[in-house]
Design a protein around this motif. Structure first.
Motif, short mmCIF file in Angstrom:
data_model
loop_
_atom_site.label_atom_id
_atom_site.label_comp_id
_atom_site.label_asym_id
_atom_site.label_seq_id
_atom_site.Cartn_x
_atom_site.Cartn_y
_atom_site.Cartn_z
N LYS A 199 0.84 -1.21 0.00
CA LYS A 199 0.00 0.00 0.00
C LYS A 199 0.87 1.26 0.00
O LYS A 199 0.64 2.19 -0.77
N ARG A 200 1.90 1.28 0.86
CA ARG A 200 2.80 2.44 0.92
C ARG A 200 3.58 2.62 -0.38
O ARG A 200 3.73 3.73 -0.88
N LEU A 201 4.10 1.51 -0.89
CA LEU A 201 4.89 1.58 -2.12
C LEU A 201 4.05 2.10 -3.29
O LEU A 201 4.58 2.77 -4.18
N GLU A 202 2.76 1.81 -3.26
CA GLU A 202 1.89 2.27 -4.35
C GLU A 202 1.37 3.68 -4.09
O GLU A 202 1.55 4.58 -4.92
N GLU A 203 0.73 3.90 -2.95
CA GLU A 203 0.01 5.15 -2.71
C GLU A 203 0.90 6.31 -2.28
O GLU A 203 0.64 7.45 -2.63
N GLU A 204 1.93 6.01 -1.49
CA GLU A 204 2.77 7.09 -0.96
C GLU A 204 4.06 7.31 -1.76
O GLU A 204 4.49 8.43 -1.94
N GLN A 205 4.66 6.21 -2.22
CA GLN A 205 5.96 6.33 -2.87
C GLN A 205 5.90 6.23 -4.39
O GLN A 205 6.85 6.59 -5.07
N GLY A 206 4.80 5.73 -4.92
CA GLY A 206 4.63 5.66 -6.36
C GLY A 206 5.61 4.74 -7.07
O GLY A 206 5.92 4.94 -8.24
N LEU A 207 6.08 3.70 -6.37
CA LEU A 207 7.04 2.78 -6.98
C LEU A 207 6.39 1.57 -7.64
O LEU A 207 6.99 0.94 -8.50
N ILE A 208 5.17 1.25 -7.21
CA ILE A 208 4.46 0.11 -7.79
C ILE A 208 3.03 0.51 -8.12
O ILE A 208 2.53 1.54 -7.66
N VAL A 209 2.38 -0.33 -8.90
CA VAL A 209 0.98 -0.17 -9.25
C VAL A 209 0.32 -1.54 -9.12
O VAL A 209 0.96 -2.56 -9.36
N SER A 210 -0.94 -1.54 -8.70
CA SER A 210 -1.67 -2.81 -8.60
C SER A 210 -2.82 -2.82 -9.60
O SER A 210 -3.42 -1.78 -9.88
N VAL A 211 -3.09 -4.02 -10.14
CA VAL A 211 -4.16 -4.20 -11.11
C VAL A 211 -4.91 -5.47 -10.73
O VAL A 211 -4.29 -6.51 -10.48
N GLN A 212 -6.22 -5.38 -10.71
CA GLN A 212 -7.04 -6.54 -10.39
C GLN A 212 -7.01 -7.53 -11.55
O GLN A 212 -7.06 -7.13 -12.72
N ASP A 213 -6.91 -8.81 -11.22
CA ASP A 213 -6.91 -9.87 -12.24
C ASP A 213 -8.25 -9.86 -12.96
O ASP A 213 -9.30 -9.74 -12.34
N GLU A 214 -8.21 -9.97 -14.28
CA GLU A 214 -9.44 -9.92 -15.07
C GLU A 214 -10.31 -11.16 -14.89
O GLU A 214 -11.54 -11.07 -14.97
N ILE A 215 -9.69 -12.29 -14.60
CA ILE A 215 -10.45 -13.54 -14.46
C ILE A 215 -10.84 -13.79 -13.00
O ILE A 215 -11.99 -14.03 -12.69
#
Length: 156
Positions: free
Chosen positions: A72-88
Motif C-alpha cells: 500500500k505504501r509503495l503504491e500510494e505514498e511512494q509511487g514505486l508500484i501499481v496494482s491491477v485486479q486480475d481480469e479472471i
C-alpha cells in the motif's frame, strides 16, 4: 576440546547488521525512495514482473500483514508500484513497477555493490567462492529439513 557451533547465531547477527547497514546506505545515498524491507519487494519485481501478493510473500518471506501494508505504501505514498485486479479472478491482484520503480533498480544495484564491498572486505576471490559454497550447503540443509519436518498442528 569440543567444537562450538555458532553458525546459526553468527548468521542471525550478520543478517541483522547487514539489514541495518543496507538501510543506512540507502538513506545516506539520498536517491533511494525505499528502505531495505521495501527493497525486498521492489527487488523481487525487478527480477520478475508482475507478481501477485502470494508470489511476493513467498519470494520476500514477509508476513501477509506486513506485505499488505508495504504494498500500500509503495503504491500510494511512494509511487514505486501499481496494482491491477486480475481480469479472471477478481480476488487476485497483480503488482508491477512504475517507471519510477524501474529507475530505482540502478540505485539499488549501486547500494548493494557498496554493501558487498563492505561485506567481503579482506576476502580473496577464492575465499568468497568457498564461503558462498558453504552457505549454499547450509541453505540446502535447512530447505531439506523444512520439507521433511512437518509443521505442528496448531489446532490441538
Amino acid at each position: 576440546m569440543a567444537i562450538t557451533k555458532n553458525g546459526g547465531y553468527l548468521t542471525l547477527k550478520i543478517h541483522l547488521l547487514n539489514g541495518r547497514l543496507f538501510n543506512r546506505l540507502l538513506s545516506n545515498d539520498g536517491r533511494a525512495l525505499y528502505n531495505a524491507e521495501q527493497g525486498k519487494i521492489v527487488s523481487a519485481l525487478w527480477d520478475k514482473r508482475p507478481q501477485t501478493a502470494s508470489e511476493l510473500a513467498q519470494v520476500t518471506g514477509l508476513a501477509n500483514s506486513t506485505l499488505t501494508l508495504m504494498l500500500k505504501r509503495l503504491e500510494e505514498e511512494q509511487g514505486l508500484i501499481v496494482s491491477v485486479q486480475d481480469e479472471i479472478d477478481k480476488r487476485k491482484k497483480w503488482f508491477d513497477l512504475t517507471q519510477t520503480g524501474i529507475e530505482q533498480e540502478e540505485v539499488g544495484n549501486q547500494v548493494s555493490d557498496k554493501l558487498s564491498s563492505i561485506f567481503y572486505a579482506g576476502f580473496e576471490d577464492k575465499e568468497i567462492e568457498q564461503l558462498e559454497g558453504y552457505l549454499e550447503r547450509i541453505l540446502n540443509n535447512l530447505e531439506t529439513a523444512m520439507a521433511e519436518i512437518p509443521r505442528e498442528d496448531s489446532t490441538k
